[in-house]
Design a protein around this motif. Structure first.
Motif, PDB file in Angstrom:
ATOM      1  N   VAL A  48      16.964 -83.957  -7.302  1.00 44.52           N
ATOM      2  CA  VAL A  48      16.112 -84.797  -8.134  1.00 44.52           C
ATOM      3  C   VAL A  48      16.355 -84.570  -9.629  1.00 44.52           C
ATOM      4  O   VAL A  48      16.305 -85.501 -10.418  1.00 44.52           O
ATOM      5  N   ARG A  49      16.642 -83.318  -9.973  1.00 43.44           N
ATOM      6  CA  ARG A  49      17.072 -83.015 -11.341  1.00 43.44           C
ATOM      7  C   ARG A  49      18.357 -82.209 -11.239  1.00 43.44           C
ATOM      8  O   ARG A  49      18.572 -81.509 -10.255  1.00 43.44           O
ATOM      9  N   TYR A 160      14.837 -93.615 -13.386  1.00 43.40           N
ATOM     10  CA  TYR A 160      15.343 -92.246 -13.562  1.00 43.40           C
ATOM     11  C   TYR A 160      15.655 -91.562 -12.237  1.00 43.40           C
ATOM     12  O   TYR A 160      16.217 -90.477 -12.203  1.00 43.40           O
ATOM     13  N   CYS A 161      15.267 -92.188 -11.114  1.00 45.42           N
ATOM     14  CA  CYS A 161      15.157 -91.423  -9.866  1.00 45.42           C
ATOM     15  C   CYS A 161      16.307 -91.660  -8.894  1.00 45.42           C
ATOM     16  O   CYS A 161      16.654 -92.795  -8.572  1.00 45.42           O
ATOM     17  N   PRO A 257       1.376 -89.097  -9.261  1.00 44.24           N
ATOM     18  CA  PRO A 257       2.353 -88.979 -10.354  1.00 44.24           C
ATOM     19  C   PRO A 257       2.257 -90.145 -11.338  1.00 44.24           C
ATOM     20  O   PRO A 257       2.348 -91.296 -10.929  1.00 44.24           O
ATOM     21  N   GLN A 259       3.917 -89.922 -14.665  1.00 41.11           N
ATOM     22  CA  GLN A 259       5.217 -89.815 -15.361  1.00 41.11           C
ATOM     23  C   GLN A 259       5.133 -89.947 -16.877  1.00 41.11           C
ATOM     24  O   GLN A 259       5.759 -89.189 -17.588  1.00 41.11           O
ATOM     25  N   ASP A 297       2.530 -85.700 -11.965  1.00 42.86           N
ATOM     26  CA  ASP A 297       3.862 -85.327 -12.446  1.00 42.86           C
ATOM     27  C   ASP A 297       4.091 -86.052 -13.763  1.00 42.86           C
ATOM     28  O   ASP A 297       3.703 -87.221 -13.905  1.00 42.86           O
ATOM     29  N   LEU A 298       4.746 -85.372 -14.703  1.00 42.81           N
ATOM     30  CA  LEU A 298       5.020 -85.962 -16.019  1.00 42.81           C
ATOM     31  C   LEU A 298       6.464 -85.669 -16.425  1.00 42.81           C
ATOM     32  O   LEU A 298       6.973 -84.571 -16.152  1.00 42.81           O
ATOM     33  N   ILE A 299       7.087 -86.646 -17.071  1.00 41.13           N
ATOM     34  CA  ILE A 299       8.461 -86.447 -17.557  1.00 41.13           C
ATOM     35  C   ILE A 299       8.464 -86.597 -19.078  1.00 41.13           C
ATOM     36  O   ILE A 299       7.872 -87.544 -19.603  1.00 41.13           O
ATOM     37  N   PHE A 328       8.247 -82.107 -16.358  1.00 47.13           N
ATOM     38  CA  PHE A 328       9.702 -82.000 -16.283  1.00 47.13           C
ATOM     39  C   PHE A 328      10.372 -82.576 -17.515  1.00 47.13           C
ATOM     40  O   PHE A 328       9.873 -83.542 -18.093  1.00 47.13           O
ATOM     41  N   LYS A 329      11.538 -82.000 -17.841  1.00 43.71           N
ATOM     42  CA  LYS A 329      12.392 -82.609 -18.867  1.00 43.71           C
ATOM     43  C   LYS A 329      13.239 -83.649 -18.165  1.00 43.71           C
ATOM     44  O   LYS A 329      13.770 -83.379 -17.071  1.00 43.71           O
ATOM     45  N   TYR A 330      13.380 -84.810 -18.770  1.00 44.68           N
ATOM     46  CA  TYR A 330      14.218 -85.856 -18.175  1.00 44.68           C
ATOM     47  C   TYR A 330      15.630 -85.326 -17.957  1.00 44.68           C
ATOM     48  O   TYR A 330      16.206 -84.665 -18.803  1.00 44.68           O
ATOM     49  N   SER A 331      16.150 -85.628 -16.771  1.00 47.69           N
ATOM     50  CA  SER A 331      17.499 -85.197 -16.416  1.00 47.69           C
ATOM     51  C   SER A 331      18.255 -86.425 -15.906  1.00 47.69           C
ATOM     52  O   SER A 331      17.844 -87.035 -14.918  1.00 47.69           O
ATOM     53  N   ARG A 333      20.479 -88.721 -13.870  1.00 49.15           N
ATOM     54  CA  ARG A 333      21.087 -88.568 -12.556  1.00 49.15           C
ATOM     55  C   ARG A 333      22.135 -89.662 -12.337  1.00 49.15           C
ATOM     56  O   ARG A 333      21.854 -90.852 -12.551  1.00 49.15           O
TER      57      ARG A 333
HETATM   58  N1  5AD Z   1      14.386 -86.228 -14.459  1.00 51.01           N
HETATM   59  C1  5AD Z   1      13.245 -85.506 -14.562  1.00 51.01           C
HETATM   60  N2  5AD Z   1      12.265 -85.522 -13.647  1.00 51.01           N
HETATM   61  C2  5AD Z   1      12.450 -86.305 -12.580  1.00 51.01           C
HETATM   62  N3  5AD Z   1      11.674 -86.527 -11.499  1.00 51.01           N
HETATM   63  C3  5AD Z   1      12.304 -87.399 -10.686  1.00 51.01           C
HETATM   64  N4  5AD Z   1      13.491 -87.744 -11.209  1.00 51.01           N
HETATM   65  C4  5AD Z   1      13.606 -87.079 -12.396  1.00 51.01           C
HETATM   66  C5  5AD Z   1      14.601 -87.025 -13.387  1.00 51.01           C
HETATM   67  N5  5AD Z   1      15.719 -87.733 -13.309  1.00 51.01           N
HETATM   68  C6  5AD Z   1      10.350 -85.934 -11.336  1.00 51.01           C
HETATM   69  C7  5AD Z   1       9.256 -86.996 -11.280  1.00 51.01           C
HETATM   70  C8  5AD Z   1       8.868 -87.018  -9.821  1.00 51.01           C
HETATM   71  C9  5AD Z   1       9.116 -85.567  -9.437  1.00 51.01           C
HETATM   72  C10 5AD Z   1       9.257 -85.336  -7.977  1.00 51.01           C
HETATM   73  O1  5AD Z   1      10.310 -85.241 -10.100  1.00 51.01           O
HETATM   74  O2  5AD Z   1       8.183 -86.549 -12.077  1.00 51.01           O
HETATM   75  O3  5AD Z   1       7.539 -87.409  -9.607  1.00 51.01           O
END
Ligand code: 5AD
Ligand code: SF4
Length: 441
Positions: A48-49, A160-161, A257, A259, A297-299, A328-331, A333
């Motif tokens: 996921v990250r 993002y997912c 979540p 985000q 959950d928050l990004i 989470f920090k955006y990653s 994918r």
């Molecule tokens: N970058 C960061 N966080 C992410 N999540 C999902 N994809 C990414 C990504 N590319 C986080 C979201 C989701 C949780 C399971 O992981 O917040 O709800």
């Protein structure tokens, strides 16, 4: 033969690991807790990250040496990262003997047979190590919780997912199969069931929806608690919330979540709801379910996220008052739409925003915990143990219906044991952790 499982990632992966362990048990193998003792290691991965994938793959690197240290050792790679890189595994990681991606978990047993082939005759295992084909319950029960996967995959396309790419489109399991697993779980000692799915509340099968499923599960004799993760805000409609509110076993906890708090970012994330819609859903939850715990959950650092957007997330956190949040920090994918945009928020800014968000969410959680001090809560006891900071004293640890961790000091005459539901008066809060005294067993 002995096997060892290492699981990365979410609770869906935990459930998959339990299921795959059952397949190994059914072949007469025994689980061991140390890698050293094991003949087979199963690494169930997350993608996921990038960091999550990296952790799993670097373990695989270290397993090269483990494998050569004893002849006949086998490495099995499964899960979401395995699905993503399955075509490269044979040349990137020749130490891997079998790769089973997340879309193929249902075929794990078959794939295992193909791997073991003639090299392993499970019928010749001694009766001591042989276990019968486990019941559905034994397949999914861990501690006092029956993990039950109700759906696989995700039909959303959050930009993002990577999950839709590695887990595929949504597949729902028949309601009767799910009910059977919950019942079998209770018969083998589970007090709680955890229903799992990527967007668990979008469940439907044969004209029956998530509310119908919850209603039927609630009637399972002996079941004390029902939980589910993770619902999607888009499906958190009044029908679902009304159902949760009326069913006695369904716990007062919703992990929802969000985000981001910025409408601009939510739109670019393709989340299918806006800030006001989310707040409305939470308000309705709180109106119908007094004392409900709301977690999220928050990004931070999604492409194009400005300081203004980030502040919108901070103000949403303030407005809602989450009981806890995974931040989470955006990653970026590979293959996702967001990854086509420049990952333009500098690393340092992401880190700084993450730190500010953590400070806000942790302070809020601590505040919620201290507000609960003085109340009486039902705890499902998970363990009786001595804690490193208070040697010689026995503690019962467990969770409230709102999913708060609580520890209770036990006196020598205490008859509380794991799996008991006890009433506890909360006496102190240390951050998110609560302490209390048992009032009744
Ligand atoms: N970058 C960061 N966080 C992410 N999540 C999902 N994809 C990414 C990504 N590319 C986080 C979201 C989701 C949780 C399971 O992981 O917040 O709800
Ligand atoms: Fe990913 Fe969005 Fe599906 Fe959740 S709903 S698994 S974040 S695509």
């Amino acid at each position: 033969m002995k096997y060892h499982v290492v699981t990365f990632g979410c609770q869906m992966n935990t459930a998959d690991s339990i299921e795959m362990s059952a397949a190994l048990n059914a072949k007469g193998m025994n689980a061991v807790s140390s890698l050293e003792e094991a003949d087979i290691v199963l690494v169930n991965t997350c993608t996921v990250r990038q960091q999550a994938e990296h952790r799993a793959l670097s373990l695989l690197g270290r397993l090269k040496e483990w494998k050569t240290a004893r002849e006949g050792r086998l490495v099995i790679l499964t899960g979401c990262a395995a699905e993503r890189i399955k075509d490269e595994v044979h040349w990137r990681m020749p130490q891997v003997d079998l790769t089973v991606g997340a879309k193929d978990i249902d075929r794990f047993s078959q794939r295992l047979d193909e791997l073991l082939g003639d090299s392993f005759d499970w019928r010749s295992e001694t009766s001591e190590s042989f276990t019968e084909e486990p019941s559905p319950a034994a397949r999914g029960t861990k501690g006092f919780v029956a993990y039950v996967t109700i759906m696989r995959g995700c039909n959303y396309s959050c930009s993002y997912c990577i999950v839709p790419a590695v887990r595929g489109r949504e597949i729902y399991r028949p309601l009767e199969t799910i009910l059977g697993e919950v019942k079998a779980g209770v018969e083998s000692g589970a007090k709680e069931t955890l229903l799992l799915g990527q967007t668990v509340n979008s469940y439907h099968h044969d004209g029956r929806d998530f509310s119908e499923l919850l209603t039927q599960i609630d009637r399972v004799p002996g079941l004390k608690r029902t939980r589910f993760i993770s619902p999607h805000p888009h499906y958190m409609n009044t029908r679902t919330i009304d159902t949760i509110a009326t069913l006695p076993t369904v716990c007062e906890h919703v992990h929802l979540p969000v985000q981001s708090g910025s409408d601009l970012i939510l739109k670019r994330m393709r989340r299918n709801y806006d800030r006001v819609g989310y707040i409305k859903a939470v308000n309705y939850l709180r109106e119908k379910i007094p004392n409900v715990s709301v977690t999220t959950d928050l990004i931070v650092g999604f492409p194009g996220e400005t300081e203004e957007d980030f502040k919108q997330t901070l103000t949403l956190v303030g407005e809602i008052g989450f009981d806890s949040a995974y931040c989470f920090k955006y990653s970026p994918r590979p293959g996702t739409t967001a990854a086509e945009s420049v990952d333009d928020v500098p690393r340092q800014t992401k880190e700084e925003r993450l730190a500010r968000l953590l400070e806000a969410t942790e302070a809020q959680a601590a505040r919620r915990a201290s507000q609960m001090v003085g109340s009486v809560q039902e705890i499902l006891t998970e363990e009786i143990l001595e804690l490193p900071d208070t040697k010689g004293i026995q503690w019962a640890t467990g969770r409230t219906r709102g999913n708060w961790n609580v520890r209770c000091q036990l006196d020598i005459n205490s008859i509380v044991k794991p799996g008991d539901l006890v009433a506890v008066k909360l006496t102190a809060a240390h951050g998110r952790s609560l302490e209390g005294n048992i009032c009744s067993a």
